[in-house]
Design an enzyme around this catalytic site. Structure first.
Site, short mmCIF file in Angstrom:
data_model
loop_
_atom_site.label_atom_id
_atom_site.label_comp_id
_atom_site.label_asym_id
_atom_site.label_seq_id
_atom_site.Cartn_x
_atom_site.Cartn_y
_atom_site.Cartn_z
N ASN A 141 0.83 -1.18 0.17
CA ASN A 141 -0.13 -0.10 -0.10
C ASN A 141 0.74 1.22 0.10
O ASN A 141 2.03 1.18 0.46
CB ASN A 141 -0.88 -0.01 1.40
CG ASN A 141 -1.84 1.11 1.45
OD1 ASN A 141 -2.40 1.46 0.47
ND2 ASN A 141 -2.00 1.83 2.45
N HIS A 157 0.81 5.17 1.34
CA HIS A 157 0.08 6.31 2.19
C HIS A 157 0.81 7.42 2.24
O HIS A 157 2.12 7.81 2.27
CB HIS A 157 0.00 5.37 3.55
CG HIS A 157 -0.76 6.25 4.53
ND1 HIS A 157 -2.22 6.37 4.54
CD2 HIS A 157 -0.24 7.22 5.46
CE1 HIS A 157 -2.39 7.31 5.60
NE2 HIS A 157 -1.63 7.67 6.14
N SER A 182 4.88 6.85 2.23
CA SER A 182 5.34 5.41 2.58
C SER A 182 4.58 4.33 1.87
O SER A 182 3.49 4.32 1.59
CB SER A 182 5.04 5.29 4.02
OG SER A 182 5.66 6.21 4.83
N ASP A 223 -3.39 1.15 7.53
CA ASP A 223 -1.90 1.96 7.28
C ASP A 223 -1.34 1.41 8.24
O ASP A 223 -0.02 2.27 8.51
CB ASP A 223 -2.12 3.50 7.21
CG ASP A 223 -3.29 4.03 6.26
OD1 ASP A 223 -3.33 3.17 5.33
OD2 ASP A 223 -3.75 5.02 6.66
C1 GAR Z 1 -2.72 8.90 -2.79
O1 GAR Z 1 -2.43 10.13 -2.26
C2 GAR Z 1 -2.58 7.84 -1.74
O2 GAR Z 1 -1.23 7.79 -1.15
C3 GAR Z 1 -3.69 7.77 -1.04
O3 GAR Z 1 -4.80 8.16 -1.74
C4 GAR Z 1 -4.39 9.08 -2.89
C5 GAR Z 1 -4.93 8.37 -4.12
O4 GAR Z 1 -4.51 8.85 -5.32
N1 GAR Z 1 -3.90 6.60 -0.14
C6 GAR Z 1 -4.33 6.64 1.36
O5 GAR Z 1 -4.60 7.59 1.77
C7 GAR Z 1 -4.37 5.25 1.84
N2 GAR Z 1 -4.50 5.22 3.16
P1 GAR Z 1 -4.44 8.15 -6.58
O6 GAR Z 1 -5.96 7.43 -6.73
O7 GAR Z 1 -4.49 9.30 -7.56
O8 GAR Z 1 -3.39 7.25 -6.69
#
Ligand code: GAR
Length: 198
Positions: free
Chosen positions: A109, A111, A138, A147
């Site tokens: 994942n 984050h 991360s 997470d």
């Molecule tokens: C990203 O910033 C990712 O790190 C976050 O959601 C966004 C998705 O953007 N993920 C989390 O917060 C997971 N806990 P994307 O759909 O454009 O990749």
């Protein structure tokens, strides 16, 4: 050419990290290939992006379903595509312990924080409010807790005096797009080298 590790990517929305994972997979020496993009949201814009590039997509609306029941559908789709490793890329649902267990050590994942700081939502606003000097992103191995799990790669991004959660998110996202494909490639190469890719 040596076999590539078969990766399934899970998204819930925009899918920009998934797009960066797909872009990196075009390099001939990339150790992974993306064989499925799956979503709990049939309207996720990232699905159309993947479909237009010829990647198999799967989507099912999770609403009204128990978590474990929904995850069994995802699991079946991943197994049908012979997926060997899963990359969560903006997948905004907690996975059931059964699902995590059956893919133990094979789910990554990304984050948008310097884990273990700021699990959950609003990571950038929380980092700014705390007066932190740096934020970041991360990549970690997924365990049943949100997470959580061992961090395999991290990039630090300075927080500037004029930063808002939006400007910081934009700079961190650029780093996510570099970090995630590189971390996934390293984990995929490690699994292939281990001789136990299935
Ligand atoms: C990203 O910033 C990712 O790190 C976050 O959601 C966004 C998705 O953007 N993920 C989390 O917060 C997971 N806990 P994307 O759909 O454009 O990749």
């Amino acid at each position: 050419m040596s076999p590539k590790l078969r990766v399934g990517v899970m998204i819930s929305g925009r899918g920009s990290n998934m797009a960066s994972i797909l872009a990196a997979a075009e390099a001939p020496d990339c150790p992974y290939e993306v064989v499925l993009v799956a979503s709990n949201n049939p309207e996720a814009p990232g699905l159309a992006f993947a479909d237009e590039r010829g990647v198999a997509v799967w989507a099912h609306d999770h609403r009204g379903m128990k978590r474990a029941e929904f995850d069994r559908l995802v699991d079946a789709a991943m197994r049908a595509a012979n997926v060997q490793m899963i990359a969560l890329a903006g997948y905004m649902r907690l996975l059931s312990p059964e699902f995590v267990e059956s893919w133990a050590g094979r789910i990554l994942n990304i984050h948008p924080s310097l884990l273990p700081k700021y699990k959950g939502l609003d990571t950038h606003a929380r980092a700014i409010a705390a007066g932190d000097g740096e934020a970041g992103c991360s990549v970690h191995i997924v365990t049943p807790e949100l997470d959580d799990g061992p961090v395999v790669a991290q990039t630090r991004v300075p927080i500037l005096a004029r930063d808002t959660p939006e400007t910081l998110a934009e700079r961190v996202l650029k780093e996510e797009h570099r970090l995630y494909p590189a971390a996934l490639a390293k984990c995929a190469a490690d699994v292939l080298r281990s001789g136990n890719p299935a």
